[in-house]
Design a protein around this motif. Structure first.
Motif, PDB file in Angstrom:
ATOM      1  N   LEU A 122       0.828  -1.210   0.000  1.00 32.36           N
ATOM      2  CA  LEU A 122       0.000   0.000   0.000  1.00 32.36           C
ATOM      3  C   LEU A 122       0.860   1.257   0.000  1.00 32.36           C
ATOM      4  O   LEU A 122       0.527   2.269  -0.620  1.00 32.36           O
ATOM      5  N   LEU A 126       0.358   4.031  -2.745  1.00 29.81           N
ATOM      6  CA  LEU A 126       0.020   5.417  -2.401  1.00 29.81           C
ATOM      7  C   LEU A 126       1.056   6.382  -2.957  1.00 29.81           C
ATOM      8  O   LEU A 126       0.731   7.475  -3.427  1.00 29.81           O
ATOM      9  N   LEU A 170      -9.901   6.870  -4.229  1.00 25.86           N
ATOM     10  CA  LEU A 170     -10.029   5.434  -3.968  1.00 25.86           C
ATOM     11  C   LEU A 170     -10.145   4.665  -5.270  1.00 25.86           C
ATOM     12  O   LEU A 170      -9.541   3.615  -5.457  1.00 25.86           O
ATOM     13  N   LYS A 171     -10.930   5.234  -6.164  1.00 19.91           N
ATOM     14  CA  LYS A 171     -11.157   4.566  -7.457  1.00 19.91           C
ATOM     15  C   LYS A 171      -9.825   4.448  -8.219  1.00 19.91           C
ATOM     16  O   LYS A 171      -9.500   3.392  -8.748  1.00 19.91           O
ATOM     17  N   LEU A 173      -6.857   4.502  -6.942  1.00 24.19           N
ATOM     18  CA  LEU A 173      -5.979   3.567  -6.240  1.00 24.19           C
ATOM     19  C   LEU A 173      -6.376   2.131  -6.577  1.00 24.19           C
ATOM     20  O   LEU A 173      -5.537   1.287  -6.878  1.00 24.19           O
ATOM     21  N   ARG A 174      -7.689   1.886  -6.560  1.00 21.03           N
ATOM     22  CA  ARG A 174      -8.214   0.543  -6.824  1.00 21.03           C
ATOM     23  C   ARG A 174      -7.838   0.081  -8.235  1.00 21.03           C
ATOM     24  O   ARG A 174      -7.498  -1.080  -8.433  1.00 21.03           O
ATOM     25  N   ILE A 177      -4.727  -1.917  -8.674  1.00 20.69           N
ATOM     26  CA  ILE A 177      -4.528  -3.060  -7.780  1.00 20.69           C
ATOM     27  C   ILE A 177      -5.304  -4.256  -8.293  1.00 20.69           C
ATOM     28  O   ILE A 177      -6.468  -4.132  -8.648  1.00 20.69           O
ATOM     29  N   TYR A 179      -7.015  -7.981  -7.759  1.00 24.02           N
ATOM     30  CA  TYR A 179      -7.634  -8.759  -6.694  1.00 24.02           C
ATOM     31  C   TYR A 179      -6.709  -9.865  -6.210  1.00 24.02           C
ATOM     32  O   TYR A 179      -6.459 -10.008  -5.025  1.00 24.02           O
ATOM     33  N   GLU A 180      -6.133 -10.595  -7.161  1.00 27.01           N
ATOM     34  CA  GLU A 180      -5.325 -11.763  -6.804  1.00 27.01           C
ATOM     35  C   GLU A 180      -4.133 -11.378  -5.937  1.00 27.01           C
ATOM     36  O   GLU A 180      -3.774 -12.075  -5.005  1.00 27.01           O
ATOM     37  N   ILE A 182      -3.614  -8.501  -4.036  1.00 22.69           N
ATOM     38  CA  ILE A 182      -3.850  -7.891  -2.718  1.00 22.69           C
ATOM     39  C   ILE A 182      -4.488  -8.855  -1.732  1.00 22.69           C
ATOM     40  O   ILE A 182      -4.241  -8.787  -0.529  1.00 22.69           O
ATOM     41  N   ILE A 183      -5.256  -9.793  -2.241  1.00 21.16           N
ATOM     42  CA  ILE A 183      -5.976 -10.681  -1.352  1.00 21.16           C
ATOM     43  C   ILE A 183      -5.014 -11.628  -0.639  1.00 21.16           C
ATOM     44  O   ILE A 183      -5.269 -12.089   0.472  1.00 21.16           O
TER      45      ILE A 183
END
Lengths: 186, 405
Positions: A122, A126, A170-171, A173-174, A177, A179-180, A182-183
């Motif tokens: 993160l 950021l 946020l959008k 930043l998202r 990223i 899913y695979e 960060i999870i």
């Protein structure tokens, strides 16, 4: 500096005056040394207490009911007792991993977990996002500052436009990223 | 899943516990039914957790540095305090003796006529920073003359008005015998009492922002009036006639080569370039040409403050300050030794409020005008206090000149 002045200074963005709080460290050191801890433990716990205090002030949740010194002492005590409990659990558990519950109050401490770091991920994300998004997300999500205060601090026309800006950040930043990735991070 | 802001808003509120009970139930139902929504929520949970964790780490690092500076300060307080006080006290006594001797020689003859032929005795140079003779101990006649000389003048510059004010106050003060903190003329007495006035030249008023003005020599564009402008707010354009135009706050301003300082004037609508620009924003291309833009220091345009007076206690190491407001003066007391050569107090007049800063070289402190009780002097954090950047070195940057397509 009186307690109220300190709070006003913090709200005005003068974070450096947290320095004055260390005059109350001695009391915590004394108590912790009587409760199977050393000076380093005391400093750790006291810093956690300062963070709890600072976040509450910034989020507008802190009410000056008792002296700040009393507040810090009480929070430090609670932190230390929590830590002692966790150490006991830690000794029992074979894997030694303490998972911090998401969504719990600020008094939770993340310690002992080492591995691929969500934090570092993160931090980089950021950094890439740049200003003002970085500061905006940190102050809203980490410090929990209210949108009214954010609007003033970042010169937005009002709380609405500040939260719009937060959502846009946020959008953005998202979007960088997956899913695979960060999870799997802790 | 469609990434619209409303859906992020919902997740954001869910994660920050800002939903009502029924909304929360709705979201939870959706999590159970809609897997892609649930997945999305997980991602944001991780993002929030990560931001919290990194915020925590960074704050802890800063706290450690605050702790170190706390330790450092306390060490130096206990070690240096005693010697520092000794030195200050010692020099106070030395000053007393010196001034006593001078006064003795000065009044020795018959109490009135100096034995020195020089009408401006040395005392004046020692105890005031001002070069003109305003010292009340010395000779009141001179002062009255000064005031009278200035009065008949029809046009007065701002400085002269200031001086006159100072002198009139000096006369008034003479009638009072007690040591007054706001008495800027009785420097000698005040220095002995512990408080020293900051020279009125060092107490400045600035209006912020001032209307923008500029000077342009062909290579360097200097802007006056707002040193806090950002590079992103300014765009420099060269039109087909090879004239420079500044784009700022959605307006176009013509920039002429000039040796003097000109106010920034909006481009007239009847100029050939203006027409095309004002109706439709022309397509612009970055050219190879680059120009320097300098944002000039606004403190150059400050004036002496009319109602603020500053006294500092050179023997104190408390590092605190407070304001004392009387009918028409505002007095600032600083319990700390200032370097009177460089220390300046600025009153920054913004549209809605006035802010106060103490600037001592590279150290900048913001002062709270509502502080009636001693309050510690806190250095501002430049990253957080935008206005304090007024007192930093002037900004200059290179900018690309754009041309019309």
């Amino acid at each position: 500096m009186t307690d109220q002045e300190l709070i006003d200074q913090l709200k005005n963005g003068n974070e450096g005056c947290l320095q004055h709080l260390y005059q109350h460290l001695g009391k915590v050191k004394g108590w912790i040394s009587q409760n199977s801890g050393n000076d380093d433990d005391a400093l750790d716990v006291f810093q956690e207490a300062i963070i709890v205090f600072y976040k509450n002030v910034m989020a507008g949740k802190y009410e000056l009911r008792s002296k700040i010194s009393t507040y810090l002492f009480e929070v430090s005590k609670r932190q230390w007792l929590n830590q002692l409990n966790r150490r006991k659990k830690y000794e029992k558990q074979s894997d030694g991993v303490v998972v911090v519950d998401w969504g719990q109050e600020d008094d939770e401490i993340e310690f002992t977990y080492k591995g691929p770091s969500l934090k570092k991920y993160l931090m980089e994300a950021l950094e890439k996002l740049g200003e003002p998004c970085k500061s905006l997300l940190e102050t809203t999500i980490f410090l929990g500052m209210r949108m009214e205060d954010i609007a003033e601090k970042f010169d937005y026309s009002g709380p609405r436009s500040a939260s719009q800006q937060k959502l846009r950040c946020l959008k953005k930043l998202r979007s960088g990223i997956s899913y695979e990735v960060i999870i799997g991070l802790k | 899943m469609e990434e619209d802001l409303r859906h992020i808003d919902l997740i954001d509120k869910y994660l920050s516990n800002a939903l009502t009970k029924s909304e929360k139930e709705m979201v939870e139902k959706r999590i159970a039914e809609d897997t892609s929504f649930a997945k999305e929520l997980k991602v944001y949970k991780q993002i929030y957790k990560g931001i919290e964790q990194q915020g925590d780490t960074v704050l802890k690092e800063r706290l450690t540095s605050y702790y170190n500076s706390y330790k450092e300060e306390n060490k130096s307080k206990t070690n240096k305090g005693y010697y520092r006080r000794l030195v200050v006290f010692g020099s106070g006594i030395a000053a007393c003796v010196l001034i006593g001797l001078l006064l003795f020689f000065y009044y020795r003859n018959d109490g009135q006529n100096p034995i020195f032929k020089d009408v401006n005795p040395i005392i004046v140079d020692i105890d005031t920073v001002q070069s003109n003779s305003k010292d009340t101990i010395e000779n009141p006649i001179d002062e009255e003359r000064l005031v009278q000389e200035e009065k008949p003048q029809q046009t007065k510059t701002e400085n002269q008005v200031d001086e006159e004010l100072v002198n009139q106050e000096g006369l008034k003060d003479k009638s009072r015998d007690t040591v007054q903190l706001d008495n800027i003329n009785n420097d000698t007495q005040l220095a002995l009492g512990g408080f020293t006035p900051l020279p009125p030249e060092s107490v400045r008023t600035i209006e912020y922002p001032l209307p923008l003005r500029y000077t342009f020599d062909g290579d360097k564009l200097t802007l006056f009036g707002d040193p806090l402008l950002s590079k992103l707010q300014l765009e420099l354009i060269k039109n087909k006639e090879e004239e420079y135009v500044l784009f700022y706050k959605n307006k176009y301003f013509s920039i002429d080569k000039t040796a003097g300082i000109k106010p920034l004037e909006e481009l007239r609508t009847d100029s050939s370039f203006g027409n095309s620009l004002l109706k439709i924003k022309p397509k612009l291309n970055p050219s190879k040409e680059k120009l320097d833009i300098v944002l000039e220091d606004i403190t150059r345009f400050s004036g002496k403050s009319k109602n603020l007076k500053v006294n500092y206690d050179s023997e104190s190491s408390l590092g605190t300050y407070f304001f004392n407001e009387t009918e028409n003066t505002l007095e600032l007391i600083i319990n700390s030794n200032l370097d009177s050569e460089i220390a300046k107090v600025y009153e920054v007049k913004e549209k809605n409020r006035h802010r106060y800063f103490l600037v001592e070289g590279t150290m900048i402190y913001e002062l709270d005008v509502h502080a009636k009780e001693p309050k510690p002097l806190e250095q501002v954090e430049i990253t957080k206090n935008k206005m304090a950047r007024l007192f930093m070195e002037k900004a200059s940057f290179e900018t690309t000149v754009y041309t019309e397509k």
